[in-house]
Design a protein around this motif. Structure first.
Motif, PDB file in Angstrom:
ATOM      1  N   LYS A 166      98.465  99.251  98.471  1.00 29.39           N
ATOM      2  CA  LYS A 166      98.504  98.861  99.792  1.00 29.39           C
ATOM      3  C   LYS A 166      97.027  99.667 100.287  1.00 29.39           C
ATOM      4  CE  LYS A 166     103.909  98.283 100.418  1.00 29.39           C
ATOM      5  NZ  LYS A 166     104.647  98.617 100.734  1.00 29.39           N
ATOM      6  N   SER A 200      95.288  97.695 102.837  1.00 30.42           N
ATOM      7  CA  SER A 200      95.034  97.704 104.788  1.00 30.42           C
ATOM      8  C   SER A 200      93.064  98.215 104.729  1.00 30.42           C
ATOM      9  CB  SER A 200      95.905  98.860 104.637  1.00 30.42           C
ATOM     10  OG  SER A 200      95.353 100.486 104.323  1.00 30.42           O
ATOM     11  N   SER A 249     101.623 100.809  93.723  1.00 30.35           N
ATOM     12  CA  SER A 249     101.759  99.683  95.074  1.00 30.35           C
ATOM     13  C   SER A 249     101.421 100.808  96.044  1.00 30.35           C
ATOM     14  CB  SER A 249     103.195  99.663  95.224  1.00 30.35           C
ATOM     15  OG  SER A 249     103.580  99.039  96.291  1.00 30.35           O
ATOM     16  N   TYR A 250     101.584 101.795  96.604  1.00 30.70           N
ATOM     17  CA  TYR A 250     100.803 102.540  96.868  1.00 30.70           C
ATOM     18  C   TYR A 250      99.245 102.704  97.475  1.00 30.70           C
ATOM     19  CZ  TYR A 250      99.474 106.130 100.052  1.00 30.70           C
ATOM     20  OH  TYR A 250      98.596 107.015 101.095  1.00 30.70           O
TER      21      TYR A 250
END
Length: 261
Positions: free
Chosen positions: A8, A12, A4-5
């Motif tokens: 993201k 971004s 998930s990190y």
């Protein structure tokens, strides 16, 4: 969690690239810039440079005058940088978190440095041109103000980085403010400060050419005069002298930095 990190982070990054491309596209549309026309003009520009922009035997007669103006520009850059460095040391000590007299005073010092640093040297040249006219003082103060702002910021961060532990030890031993400044803060930061001064000196010699064009002084004025009078051979000689000087000063500066750091 880790997947998930990274997802993201990728999103971004992709969003940033999309925004950057959108801004670029908008700038191209607003300015009417044509990439194809720009690339197509490169061969013609190169051809003009090869056939027109080179020194000749006749232009070499102007070399003594060019070197005289170049020396004036170098001395101007050195003087403005060294004097700005001396003034910046005082403001940096008062504005540093390590040696601040009061937090408000520290904020004021940092604010002054920020104002001087963030106004470009060309803007300073135009502002001061109204006060001093086409005079060497215009170029001196333009370079001085930018150097003062930049060096104050650099010196402040240097003091906070290299002096904190020594200052704490001296304060615990009961040393006074000025004793700490002159026995610990300034001596421990001297190598890095000299490195920043040398860097700023290199930058100012480059900037002094632009300042000279705007203020009508130094080597910048010589280039502007020859170029506008269509004496491209003499103008090319000015460019060669500037490039050779910058490379020589950069070599000397890098050698000195390796010795002191």
């Amino acid at each position: 969690m880790q997947a998930s990190y990274f997802l993201k982070k990728r999103l971004s990054t992709a969003l940033f690239i999309i925004i950057l491309l959108a801004i670029t596209a908008g700038a191209v549309i607003l300015t009417g810039f044509d990439f194809m026309a720009g690339f197509a003009s490169i061969p013609k520009a190169a051809e003009w440079g090869i056939t027109q922009f080179y020194p000749t035997a006749e232009s070499l007669d102007k070399l003594p005058d060019i070197l005289d103006k170049l020396l004036e520009t170098i001395m101007l850059s050195i003087a403005s940088t060294t004097i700005a460095g001396g003034a910046a040391v005082i403001l940096a000590v008062l504005g540093s978190k390590t040696m601040q007299v009061h937090v408000i005073f520290s904020v004021i010092c940092r604010g002054i440095a920020s104002v001087f640093r963030n106004i470009d040297v060309s803007a300073w040249s135009l502002i001061l041109l109204f006060s001093f006219g086409q005079h060497v003082l215009t170029g001196f103060f333009a370079l001085f103000f930018v150097s003062f702002g930049f060096l104050t910021r650099a010196f402040t961060e240097t003091i906070d980085e290299v002096s904190s532990h020594a200052v704490e030890a001296l304060k615990a031993a009961g040393a006074g403010y000025f004793t700490i400044v002159f026995r610990s803060v300034i001596p421990s930061a001297i190598p890095r400060k000299l490195s920043w001064v040398l860097f700023m000196m290199e930058t100012n010699i480059r900037s002094a050419t632009l300042v000279g064009i705007l203020t009508g002084t130094g080597i910048g004025f010589s280039f502007d005069l020859y170029y506008k009078s269509f004496n491209y051979h003499a103008a090319s000689l000015v460019v060669i002298c500037i490039v050779a000087t910058i490379l020589a000063i950069e070599f000397v500066s890098n050698t000195i930095r390796r010795m002191i750091l």
